[in-house]
Design a protein around this motif. Structure first.
Motif: not given
Length: 231
Positions: A67-71, A210-219, A221-223, A225-230
């Motif tokens: 996810a970080a690489i895709d981000l 750019s807005l569409s890409l920003q949506q993917e970026v936020l998605a 980042r959510e992945l 953030t979730r992985a950091e808590g595991k």
């Protein structure tokens, strides 16, 4: 980001010195020292050294690295889209300012020509007046005609100055930079129908991409953030 998936090698060193006289301060120390005649009890400094080599290798990160690489790739695309939008905005502003200067100059030119013709007409009437072939009324009418066009010339000259100032601002030129512009005569292409134009705008407008890409970026980042808590 890719480097986080590779083995990590670290050299860790440490040094610690401790001097703890707590045993000497014990209330039972006097009775304890009597059992060791001739013994000396002086607190000594204890030093500890440590040297370690650490080798780590991520085995499973719950999708964090992918996810970080895709981000990171998406962030590059977002910046590229913003760059394209900025270039298009700059080109549009420059084109609008350029044609604004051309249009204002063309609007001023006929009036300046008219002013020059009236000035010459006044001079002719003045010459005739000086030799007695023209009346005072004719001279006053020529003067009034010349004065009547002056405010409009001044107004259009102000429009030219404003248009030139805007073009200098867009092109980042000095305020006193001369603008030697050549009118570009070109035949504009046939404008597409409004539905077709709207479809092209929705497909190619960089700010929408750019807005569409920003949506993917936020998605992504959510992945992350979730992985950091595991584990």
């Amino acid at each position: 980001v890719k480097a986080d998936a590779f083995p990590q090698l670290a050299l860790v060193t440490g040094w610690n010195m401790n001097r703890n006289p707590s045993f000497l301060n014990s209330k039972d120390f006097a009775s304890f020292i009597d059992q060791f005649p001739g013994g000396t009890f002086v607190p000594q400094a204890n030093e500890l050294y440590g040297l370690a080599v650490e080798l780590t290798q991520p085995v499973f990160t719950f999708g964090k690295l992918h996810a970080a690489i895709d981000l990171a790739r998406l962030v590059v695309d977002v910046v590229d889209g913003q760059t394209v939008a900025a270039r298009l905005d700059t080109a549009l502003s420059a084109a609008e300012a350029y044609y604004g200067v051309i249009a204002s100059r063309r609007g001023l030119a006929p009036l300046e020509l008219q002013q020059e013709l009236r000035r010459q007409s006044l001079q002719q009437v003045q010459d005739r007046y000086d030799v007695g072939e023209a009346t005072e009324l004719e001279r006053l009418r020529a003067q009034a005609a010349l004065a009547g066009v002056a405010p409009e010339v001044a107004r259009l000259q102000g429009q030219v100055a404003v248009a030139e100032g805007r073009l200098r601002q867009v092109l980042a030129l000095r305020a006193d930079e001369p603008l030697n512009l050549d009118a570009q005569e070109a035949t504009l292409p046939h404008a597409p129908a409004f539905p077709d134009l709207l479809a092209i705008a929705r497909e190619k407008r960089p700010e929408l991409a750019s807005l569409s890409l920003q949506q993917e970026v936020l998605a992504k980042r959510e992945l992350v953030t979730r992985a950091e808590g595991k584990p």
